[in-house]
Design a protein around this motif. Sequence first.
Motif, mmCIF file in Angstrom:
data_model
loop_
_atom_site.group_PDB
_atom_site.id
_atom_site.type_symbol
_atom_site.label_atom_id
_atom_site.label_comp_id
_atom_site.label_asym_id
_atom_site.label_seq_id
_atom_site.Cartn_x
_atom_site.Cartn_y
_atom_site.Cartn_z
ATOM 1 N N LYS A 161 0.846 -1.205 0.000
ATOM 2 C CA LYS A 161 0.000 0.000 0.000
ATOM 3 C C LYS A 161 0.874 1.244 0.000
ATOM 4 O O LYS A 161 1.806 1.370 0.769
ATOM 5 N N ASP B 174 -2.510 5.056 -2.178
ATOM 6 C CA ASP B 174 -3.762 4.405 -1.799
ATOM 7 C C ASP B 174 -4.486 5.220 -0.731
ATOM 8 O O ASP B 174 -5.712 5.215 -0.664
ATOM 9 N N LEU B 175 -3.704 5.906 0.109
ATOM 10 C CA LEU B 175 -4.270 6.714 1.184
ATOM 11 C C LEU B 175 -3.393 7.932 1.412
ATOM 12 O O LEU B 175 -2.168 7.809 1.491
ATOM 13 N N GLY C 39 -8.837 8.636 -0.116
ATOM 14 C CA GLY C 39 -8.466 7.365 -0.719
ATOM 15 C C GLY C 39 -9.149 6.215 -0.004
ATOM 16 O O GLY C 39 -10.337 6.284 0.308
ATOM 17 N N ASP C 40 -8.399 5.178 0.268
ATOM 18 C CA ASP C 40 -8.901 3.948 0.874
ATOM 19 C C ASP C 40 -9.217 4.182 2.357
ATOM 20 O O ASP C 40 -8.345 4.046 3.215
ATOM 21 N N THR C 41 -10.472 4.527 2.642
ATOM 22 C CA THR C 41 -10.844 4.857 4.025
ATOM 23 C C THR C 41 -10.776 3.640 4.945
ATOM 24 O O THR C 41 -10.482 3.785 6.132
ATOM 25 N N GLU C 42 -11.001 2.445 4.413
ATOM 26 C CA GLU C 42 -10.865 1.248 5.243
ATOM 27 C C GLU C 42 -9.412 1.082 5.702
ATOM 28 O O GLU C 42 -9.147 0.755 6.861
ATOM 29 N N LEU C 43 -8.472 1.342 4.820
ATOM 30 C CA LEU C 43 -7.057 1.318 5.177
ATOM 31 C C LEU C 43 -6.770 2.383 6.238
ATOM 32 O O LEU C 43 -6.057 2.132 7.204
#
Length: 162
Positions: free
Chosen positions: A51, A83-84, A116-120
Amino acid sequence: MHPESQPLPAPLKRLLSLLPAAPGSRLFATALNLALVRHLPDDVRAVLRGKRLRLCAPDTGLAFDFVWNGSAFGPAARSQAPDLTISASLHDFAQLAARKEDPDTLFFSRRLLMEGDTELGLTIKNTLDAIDGPVFDPARLAPHRVLASLIPRRPGVPPRPH
């Protein structure tokens, strides 16, 4: 803007924004390795693998791009989108690192932004929340330790005592 967070003078911000990204990202990744890696559970290491992350302090003009390779953080080129991206003022990042400010408070007051990837992002936040005490121990980030970690060691040569 938070009252304690004073923006850098425009000429200094401009100068910092002109610095090449790679050396700063390498130093930042080294600091993360010294301060954080030992706290990362295996499941988080698996989620982070490959990531691309960016930490951005817009008030300074600085941004650090880094990636988790499975065993350590390393610098990442800015040629690809992260990604974030996590953004906050330098003051707010310092308050987070010292555990003097809560990330949820900063997030809901729009002083901490995630794109970006809020779960990350939630995985990272929850991992940091689970660590007891300040994440960045100043003794672990002493200049001689950071520099020693940047110098590759020859196989069979033990590290020098500090």
